[in-house]
Design an enzyme around this catalytic site. Structure first.
Site, mmCIF file in Angstrom:
data_model
loop_
_atom_site.group_PDB
_atom_site.id
_atom_site.type_symbol
_atom_site.label_atom_id
_atom_site.label_comp_id
_atom_site.label_asym_id
_atom_site.label_seq_id
_atom_site.Cartn_x
_atom_site.Cartn_y
_atom_site.Cartn_z
ATOM 1 C CB SER A 176 -1.082 -0.138 1.158
ATOM 2 O OG SER A 176 -2.169 0.825 0.965
ATOM 3 C CG ASP A 257 -6.117 -3.786 -4.057
ATOM 4 O OD1 ASP A 257 -6.366 -3.312 -2.931
ATOM 5 O OD2 ASP A 257 -4.922 -4.503 -4.307
ATOM 6 C CG HIS A 289 -5.607 -2.499 0.284
ATOM 7 N ND1 HIS A 289 -4.878 -2.075 -0.710
ATOM 8 C CD2 HIS A 289 -5.270 -1.996 1.257
ATOM 9 C CE1 HIS A 289 -4.114 -1.227 -0.388
ATOM 10 N NE2 HIS A 289 -4.075 -1.014 0.884
#
Length: 314
Positions: A176, A257, A289
């Site tokens: 991320s 995602d 995610h």
């Protein structure tokens, strides 16, 4: 450790930003509310609700790190700089000569939460195969700002290159916001750092590589980035030509995602290829995610195996 925050229930108008034609077109298609949702990763999980998936992620990574510390040879809170937040946690194989590959893990948390304290969970499968994992700490917002975070991670790589001169290469793994920081390391001009780190590979997981959209979301409330800061810290806008011995890059993204996260991964991978880099793309079915990186604690997980294969090929 700060708490993770996703999109608030009500959102106001976004801030101004550096607007390329592509970005302008994207913004014209995406109202502020929609953009907020696109950059709220917990909204896209199919496993759990928004708050629950974040809490489960934090619990899983913390528990995995406790297990890693209990079962590995460690050197914790090693300073790589003078700042209070400039510390590393090392999970080491049993090789006194230090002739092992080193994987630097850079945590996510939208540049404003999480820490190295829950970033050692991926160590066991790596250490058992002779790979050191190092979790880097950096000053998250609001104490830290984007330029400083990028500099800190670059300096941590320089520290590792000097600390382990016999290492069989340095590998980056970021998730991320950490994938963004790892990508910024790839764009570094090492002139003036006193060493050119031997970065053999990078694994970028569910990252953000163009910060311009972030300017128009709640994420920038804590970061307080200007358009200039966002532009100079967007890996997509500063891809260097690949060096003759450039490292291999894996760009991984989760099926669940958001479309914006998936688009960013695709566009950054394409930009690297256009600049001559060796790039692989991996779209992980069924993952979101959060569990896309949580499962790195498991030996049999496909991404764990891909990382080990990447390292073994060097």
């Amino acid at each position: 450790m700060g708490g993770w925050r996703d999109m608030p229930a009500e959102v106001g108008p976004g801030a101004g930003g550096c607007v390329s034609p592509v970005a302008a077109a994207r913004r014209s298609r995406c109202r502020p509310q929609a953009l907020e949702e696109q950059y709220s990763p917990s909204r896209w999980s199919r496993r759990l609700g928004s708050d629950a998936v974040i809490q489960a992620h934090m619990a899983a990574t913390a528990a995995g790190t406790r297990r890693a510390r209990a079962g590995s040879q460690t050197a914790l809170h090693v300073p790589y700089g003078d700042g209070d937040g400039e510390k590393l946690d090392m999970y080491l194989p049993a090789d006194p000569a230090g002739a092992f590959p080193v994987l630097l893990y850079i945590h996510g948390g939208y540049w404003q939460c999480l820490s190295k304290e829950e970033s050692g969970f991926a160590a066991p499968p790596l250490v058992s195969r002779g790979v050191a994992l190092v979790a880097v700490g950096y000053d998250t917002a609001p104490r830290g700002h984007m330029d400083a975070m990028v500099l800190q991670v670059r300096r941590s790589v320089v520290f590792l290159a000097k600390r382990f001169p016999a290492a069989r290469g340095i590998y980056l793994c970021g998730h991320s916001a950490g994938a963004h920081l790892a990508a910024m390391v790839l764009s570094t001009d090492w002139t003036g750092y006193g060493v050119v780190p031997d970065i053999k590979g990078a694994v970028l997981v569910s990252g953000v590589y163009d910060l311009e959209p972030i300017l128009h979301t709640y994420v920038n409330d804590a970061l307080n980035m200007s358009r200039e800061v966002a532009c100079r810290n967007s890996p997509l806008l500063c891809v260097p030509p690949a060096a003759p011995a450039a490292c291999e890059v894996l760009v991984a993204v989760a099926q669940h995602d958001s479309p914006e996260f998936r688009r960013q991964s695709q566009e950054y991978g394409q930009a690297l290829r256009a600049a001559g880099w060796s790039v692989s793309m991996l779209d992980l079915a069924g993952m979101d995610h959060f569990d896309i990186v949580e499962k790195l604690s498991e030996d049999s997980y496909v991404l764990t195996q891909v990382i080990l294969n990447l390292i073994s090929r060097a």
